[in-house]
Design an enzyme around this catalytic site. Sequence first.
Site, PDB file in Angstrom:
ATOM      1  N   ARG A  93       1.016  -0.643  -0.284  1.00 31.73           N
ATOM      2  CA  ARG A  93      -0.056   0.044   0.086  1.00 31.73           C
ATOM      3  C   ARG A  93       0.450   1.038   0.047  1.00 31.73           C
ATOM      4  O   ARG A  93       1.842   1.402   0.645  1.00 31.73           O
ATOM      5  CB  ARG A  93      -0.592   0.221   1.179  1.00 31.73           C
ATOM      6  CG  ARG A  93      -1.910   0.807   1.465  1.00 31.73           C
ATOM      7  CD  ARG A  93      -2.729   1.117   2.480  1.00 31.73           C
ATOM      8  NE  ARG A  93      -2.391   2.009   3.265  1.00 31.73           N
ATOM      9  CZ  ARG A  93      -1.532   1.535   5.040  1.00 31.73           C
ATOM     10  NH1 ARG A  93      -1.952   0.366   4.827  1.00 31.73           N
ATOM     11  NH2 ARG A  93      -0.967   2.123   5.501  1.00 31.73           N
TER      12      ARG A  93
ATOM     13  N   ARG B 267      -7.755   7.505   4.828  1.00 33.44           N
ATOM     14  CA  ARG B 267      -7.235   7.449   6.188  1.00 33.44           C
ATOM     15  C   ARG B 267      -7.764   8.790   6.616  1.00 33.44           C
ATOM     16  O   ARG B 267      -6.982   9.663   5.663  1.00 33.44           O
ATOM     17  CB  ARG B 267      -6.536   7.431   6.601  1.00 33.44           C
ATOM     18  CG  ARG B 267      -6.191   5.414   6.912  1.00 33.44           C
ATOM     19  CD  ARG B 267      -5.474   4.617   8.275  1.00 33.44           C
ATOM     20  NE  ARG B 267      -3.867   5.146   7.403  1.00 33.44           N
ATOM     21  CZ  ARG B 267      -2.512   4.718   7.430  1.00 33.44           C
ATOM     22  NH1 ARG B 267      -2.329   4.969   8.386  1.00 33.44           N
ATOM     23  NH2 ARG B 267      -1.752   5.372   5.930  1.00 33.44           N
TER      24      ARG B 267
ATOM     25  N   LYS C 199      12.048   2.563   5.617  1.00 38.34           N
ATOM     26  CA  LYS C 199      12.197   4.072   5.457  1.00 38.34           C
ATOM     27  C   LYS C 199      13.171   4.537   4.588  1.00 38.34           C
ATOM     28  O   LYS C 199      13.344   5.651   4.019  1.00 38.34           O
ATOM     29  CB  LYS C 199      11.490   4.927   6.384  1.00 38.34           C
ATOM     30  CG  LYS C 199      10.289   5.170   6.890  1.00 38.34           C
ATOM     31  CD  LYS C 199       9.831   4.967   7.598  1.00 38.34           C
ATOM     32  CE  LYS C 199       8.466   4.995   7.884  1.00 38.34           C
ATOM     33  NZ  LYS C 199       7.973   3.697   8.050  1.00 38.34           N
TER      34      LYS C 199
ATOM     35  N   GLU D   4       7.669   0.482  11.560  1.00 36.80           N
ATOM     36  CA  GLU D   4       6.493   0.909  11.054  1.00 36.80           C
ATOM     37  C   GLU D   4       5.455   0.555  12.044  1.00 36.80           C
ATOM     38  O   GLU D   4       5.935   0.174  12.790  1.00 36.80           O
ATOM     39  CB  GLU D   4       6.532  -0.533  10.140  1.00 36.80           C
ATOM     40  CG  GLU D   4       7.492  -0.416   8.986  1.00 36.80           C
ATOM     41  CD  GLU D   4       7.091   0.188   7.871  1.00 36.80           C
ATOM     42  OE1 GLU D   4       6.015   0.392   7.655  1.00 36.80           O
ATOM     43  OE2 GLU D   4       8.188   0.948   7.518  1.00 36.80           O
ATOM     44  N   GLY D   5       4.251   0.607  12.065  1.00 36.19           N
ATOM     45  CA  GLY D   5       3.312   0.437  12.484  1.00 36.19           C
ATOM     46  C   GLY D   5       2.690   1.980  13.017  1.00 36.19           C
ATOM     47  O   GLY D   5       1.581   1.300  14.164  1.00 36.19           O
TER      48      GLY D   5
ATOM     49  N   SER E 128      -2.357  -2.468   6.043  1.00 37.64           N
ATOM     50  CA  SER E 128      -3.669  -3.164   6.603  1.00 37.64           C
ATOM     51  C   SER E 128      -5.056  -2.838   5.961  1.00 37.64           C
ATOM     52  O   SER E 128      -4.403  -1.841   4.695  1.00 37.64           O
ATOM     53  CB  SER E 128      -4.083  -2.888   8.008  1.00 37.64           C
ATOM     54  OG  SER E 128      -3.359  -2.764   8.883  1.00 37.64           O
TER      55      SER E 128
ATOM     56  N   LYS F 220      12.729  10.517  11.762  1.00 35.28           N
ATOM     57  CA  LYS F 220      11.754   9.166  10.834  1.00 35.28           C
ATOM     58  C   LYS F 220      12.517   8.133  11.265  1.00 35.28           C
ATOM     59  O   LYS F 220      13.501   8.279  10.641  1.00 35.28           O
ATOM     60  CB  LYS F 220      10.863   8.457   9.734  1.00 35.28           C
ATOM     61  CG  LYS F 220       9.967   9.696   9.426  1.00 35.28           C
ATOM     62  CD  LYS F 220       9.179   8.413   7.896  1.00 35.28           C
ATOM     63  CE  LYS F 220       8.013   9.961   7.767  1.00 35.28           C
ATOM     64  NZ  LYS F 220       7.230   9.285   6.540  1.00 35.28           N
TER      65      LYS F 220
ATOM     66  N   GLU G 200       4.420   6.763   2.345  1.00 39.11           N
ATOM     67  CA  GLU G 200       5.521   5.778   2.438  1.00 39.11           C
ATOM     68  C   GLU G 200       5.463   4.850   1.802  1.00 39.11           C
ATOM     69  O   GLU G 200       3.920   5.148   1.183  1.00 39.11           O
ATOM     70  CB  GLU G 200       5.658   4.855   4.195  1.00 39.11           C
ATOM     71  CG  GLU G 200       4.137   4.923   4.729  1.00 39.11           C
ATOM     72  CD  GLU G 200       4.558   3.620   5.815  1.00 39.11           C
ATOM     73  OE1 GLU G 200       6.051   3.188   5.639  1.00 39.11           O
ATOM     74  OE2 GLU G 200       3.433   3.965   5.835  1.00 39.11           O
TER      75      GLU G 200
ATOM     76  N   ASN H  58       4.128   0.565   2.216  1.00 44.05           N
ATOM     77  CA  ASN H  58       4.342  -0.291   3.258  1.00 44.05           C
ATOM     78  C   ASN H  58       3.863  -1.468   2.287  1.00 44.05           C
ATOM     79  O   ASN H  58       3.406  -1.746   0.564  1.00 44.05           O
ATOM     80  CB  ASN H  58       2.892  -0.132   4.010  1.00 44.05           C
ATOM     81  CG  ASN H  58       2.863   0.815   4.869  1.00 44.05           C
ATOM     82  OD1 ASN H  58       3.503   0.585   5.616  1.00 44.05           O
ATOM     83  ND2 ASN H  58       1.530   1.723   4.328  1.00 44.05           N
TER      84      ASN H  58
HETATM   85  N1  LIG Z   1       6.295  13.896   5.520  1.00 44.74           N
HETATM   86  C1  LIG Z   1       5.153  13.535   6.426  1.00 44.74           C
HETATM   87  N2  LIG Z   1       4.340  14.610   6.740  1.00 44.74           N
HETATM   88  C2  LIG Z   1       3.303  15.139   7.507  1.00 44.74           C
HETATM   89  N3  LIG Z   1       2.512  13.403   7.376  1.00 44.74           N
HETATM   90  C3  LIG Z   1       3.572  13.027   7.727  1.00 44.74           C
HETATM   91  C4  LIG Z   1       4.350  12.914   6.851  1.00 44.74           C
HETATM   92  N4  LIG Z   1       5.424  11.343   6.664  1.00 44.74           N
HETATM   93  C5  LIG Z   1       3.943  10.674   8.207  1.00 44.74           C
HETATM   94  N5  LIG Z   1       3.580  11.270   8.324  1.00 44.74           N
HETATM   95  C6  LIG Z   1       2.356  11.204   9.326  1.00 44.74           C
HETATM   96  O1  LIG Z   1       2.395  10.381  10.344  1.00 44.74           O
HETATM   97  C7  LIG Z   1       2.057   8.971  10.298  1.00 44.74           C
HETATM   98  C8  LIG Z   1       2.849   7.808  10.367  1.00 44.74           C
HETATM   99  O2  LIG Z   1       4.572   8.042   9.305  1.00 44.74           O
HETATM  100  P1  LIG Z   1       4.288   6.489   8.108  1.00 44.74           P
HETATM  101  O3  LIG Z   1       5.916   6.595   7.967  1.00 44.74           O
HETATM  102  O4  LIG Z   1       3.111   5.639   7.852  1.00 44.74           O
HETATM  103  O5  LIG Z   1       5.394   5.493   9.406  1.00 44.74           O
HETATM  104  P2  LIG Z   1       4.738   4.464   9.769  1.00 44.74           P
HETATM  105  O6  LIG Z   1       5.059   3.471   8.646  1.00 44.74           O
HETATM  106  O7  LIG Z   1       4.616   4.073  10.940  1.00 44.74           O
HETATM  107  O8  LIG Z   1       3.084   3.914   9.252  1.00 44.74           O
HETATM  108  C9  LIG Z   1       1.588   8.840   8.881  1.00 44.74           C
HETATM  109  O9  LIG Z   1       0.048   8.565   8.714  1.00 44.74           O
HETATM  110  C10 LIG Z   1       0.711  10.620   8.712  1.00 44.74           C
HETATM  111  O10 LIG Z   1       0.053  10.970   9.246  1.00 44.74           O
HETATM  112  N1  LIG Z   2      -3.636  -5.493  13.361  1.00 43.26           N
HETATM  113  C1  LIG Z   2      -2.320  -4.743  12.290  1.00 43.26           C
HETATM  114  C2  LIG Z   2      -1.253  -4.243  11.605  1.00 43.26           C
HETATM  115  C3  LIG Z   2      -0.545  -3.413  10.774  1.00 43.26           C
HETATM  116  C4  LIG Z   2      -0.084  -2.356  10.631  1.00 43.26           C
HETATM  117  O1  LIG Z   2      -0.078  -2.004  11.351  1.00 43.26           O
HETATM  118  N2  LIG Z   2       0.161  -2.465   9.142  1.00 43.26           N
HETATM  119  C5  LIG Z   2       0.738  -0.936   9.074  1.00 43.26           C
HETATM  120  C6  LIG Z   2       2.392  -1.032   7.899  1.00 43.26           C
HETATM  121  S1  LIG Z   2       3.601  -2.253   8.644  1.00 43.26           S
HETATM  122  C7  LIG Z   2      -0.179  -0.368   8.296  1.00 43.26           C
HETATM  123  O2  LIG Z   2      -0.895  -0.443   7.321  1.00 43.26           O
HETATM  124  N3  LIG Z   2      -0.232   0.840   9.274  1.00 43.26           N
HETATM  125  C8  LIG Z   2      -1.911   2.021   8.808  1.00 43.26           C
HETATM  126  C9  LIG Z   2      -3.262   1.327   9.597  1.00 43.26           C
HETATM  127  C10 LIG Z   2      -3.100   1.411  10.597  1.00 43.26           C
HETATM  128  O3  LIG Z   2      -3.638   3.022  10.323  1.00 43.26           O
HETATM  129  O4  LIG Z   2      -3.800   1.859  11.191  1.00 43.26           O
HETATM  130  C11 LIG Z   2      -2.930  -5.815  10.923  1.00 43.26           C
HETATM  131  O5  LIG Z   2      -3.798  -4.812  10.410  1.00 43.26           O
HETATM  132  O6  LIG Z   2      -2.618  -6.168  10.608  1.00 43.26           O
HETATM  133 MG   LIG Z   3       2.395   4.963   7.427  1.00 46.01          MG
END
Ligand SMILES: Nc1ncnc2c1ncn2[C@@H]1O[C@H](COP(=O)(O)OP(=O)(O)O)[C@@H](O)[C@H]1O
Ligand SMILES: N[C@H](CCC(=O)N[C@@H](CS)C(=O)NCCC(=O)O)C(=O)O
Ligand SMILES: [Mg+2]
Length: 499
Positions: free
Chosen positions: A153, A475, A334, A392-393, A176, A388, A169, A171
């Site tokens: 995703r 989301r 990342k 993940e997660g 999920s 960052k 990012e 994934n």
């Molecule tokens: N460059 C960015 N600018 C604004 N918000 C961000 C940015 N990167 C991440 N975020 C916010 O942080 C959340 C988690 O970051 P993400 O890179 O998706 O990490 P994870 O792998 O934990 O989901 C994203 O869903 C978004 O809401």
């Molecule tokens: N509980 C596990 C959760 C698995 C999980 O955290 N996946 C990450 C990518 S690694 C992800 O997609 N995060 C977006 C979902 C959110 O916003 O909560 C599952 O559902 O299998």
């Molecule tokens: Mg994310």
Amino acid sequence: PGRRVVTAAMSAEAAPGVEPAEAEPGAAAGPGQQQAVLLAEMVEDAAVWCALHGLVVGDRADPRSGTVPGVGLVHAPFSLLPSRFPTSFWKQACELAPIFNELVDRVSLDGEFLQAALSRTKQVDEFTARLLEIHEKMMAINKKEAIRLGLHRSDYMLDSETNSLLQIELNTISSSFPGLGSLVSELHRTLLNQYGKVLGLDSKRIPRNWAATQFAEALGKAWAEYNNDSAVVLMVVQPEERNMYDQYWLANHLKESYGVTTIRKTLAQVEAEGQVLTDGTLVIDGRTVAVVYFRAGYAPTDYPSEAEWKARLLMEQSSAVKCPSISYHLVGTKKIQQELAKPNVLERFLDSKEDIAKLRKSFAGLWSLDNEEIVKSAIEKPDLFVLKPQREGGGNNIYGHDVRDTLIKLQKEQGESLAAYILMQRIFPKASLTPLVRGGDCFEDLTISELGIYGAYLRNKDKVILNNQCGYLMRTKVSSSNEGGVAAGFAVLDSVLLT
Ligand SMILES: Nc1ncnc2c1ncn2[C@@H]1O[C@H](COP(=O)(O)OP(=O)(O)O)[C@@H](O)[C@H]1O
Ligand SMILES: N[C@H](CCC(=O)N[C@@H](CS)C(=O)NCCC(=O)O)C(=O)O
Ligand SMILES: [Mg+2]
């Protein structure tokens, strides 16, 4: 949080929070009251729809909601109406999916690149080091994955500063919500079919969302490529999983459309019950496994002991199709996202100049902490960056003043610890007022959204069997919250209304 607007249960009476107009006897209800009643009816219809269609999650109030199916359910948090999204950016996001799928596969084959790009992170981040160790062992035995399945995703935000669609990012493990995300699109279509006229919204502007069926199709086709009719799909899950229904939707489609059985095991159970036969066959609890689908194993908390790491290695060594393989998993880190954003790197993996340009157009600023100039400007203007770690997660990023403090601390340490992070340009989506429904209550709040596009890639040696964009996840979170995360309780599940 936001202004309490209405609760499903109260749709009969006028909802609180809206001052009832001083109605003369027999006068029609005022516009404010009509709007509140309409909203209350929609919330009630939507909450009922969730319960009747399995748009549900475990309720954290019930201690058994993550372990006993069917116990302690609550509707998944959702936005009452789909979020507007410009058709041009929608098309751009969908077009990128098969290109990112191809990129992941090509990068995954370059073991040296992965090892080199992550070599410094390995020095300071134990979790990444353990993943790399498994990858190294596979390289040492020249392990080849003939059948490769990616269920990705790619998440984007619309940056209002530059009016561009930028990738947050990619994934490549445990993406999920293919199940629940598809359902929210159907919920919104149903609501607009009923209320669209009075709201002036057209349900046909909501793109159909086949994420669950197409992910199940990819899993089913990977199972077929393994070519053993008695084999099963193994879903690797966490011991407690309140998002189990999103996972069961895939298992359900697999069974109903392909006759494929899915078994659910934790990493600890795989270690206890699993073995790899001399011909490489993975056998768990007596069942031959054709496909391993990870919905756990992406975070350090998934490996509380050596048993879980042994399980990961055991599965990697087997001939089962891993989704993701250790290589696909590493491509989705990342650090690799940041490395691929460097000049001339994409050219190593993709041939089409046009595809490369399309990918690059979606890259936000991404830097390692070696870049002193960028670190300096991040210390000066921390609000324009996100720091960052390799995690993940959800819930791991660093924002605002913490960016400055952390960078200054890391600089003082002068050690390799800088390599555990990447710096990213902060993206600023435009906020809008949205009715959010959580636990039967509807709140209106200022929100920003993040569009995830699912991609499925299946290959057997030289034959690419599937390379599709398959559905999406929208989301939506309150704009005051830095982190997203539905599971983490900040964001709600939403869908898209094309404008
Ligand atoms: N460059 C960015 N600018 C604004 N918000 C961000 C940015 N990167 C991440 N975020 C916010 O942080 C959340 C988690 O970051 P993400 O890179 O998706 O990490 P994870 O792998 O934990 O989901 C994203 O869903 C978004 O809401
Ligand atoms: N509980 C596990 C959760 C698995 C999980 O955290 N996946 C990450 C990518 S690694 C992800 O997609 N995060 C977006 C979902 C959110 O916003 O909560 C599952 O559902 O299998
Ligand atoms: Mg994310």
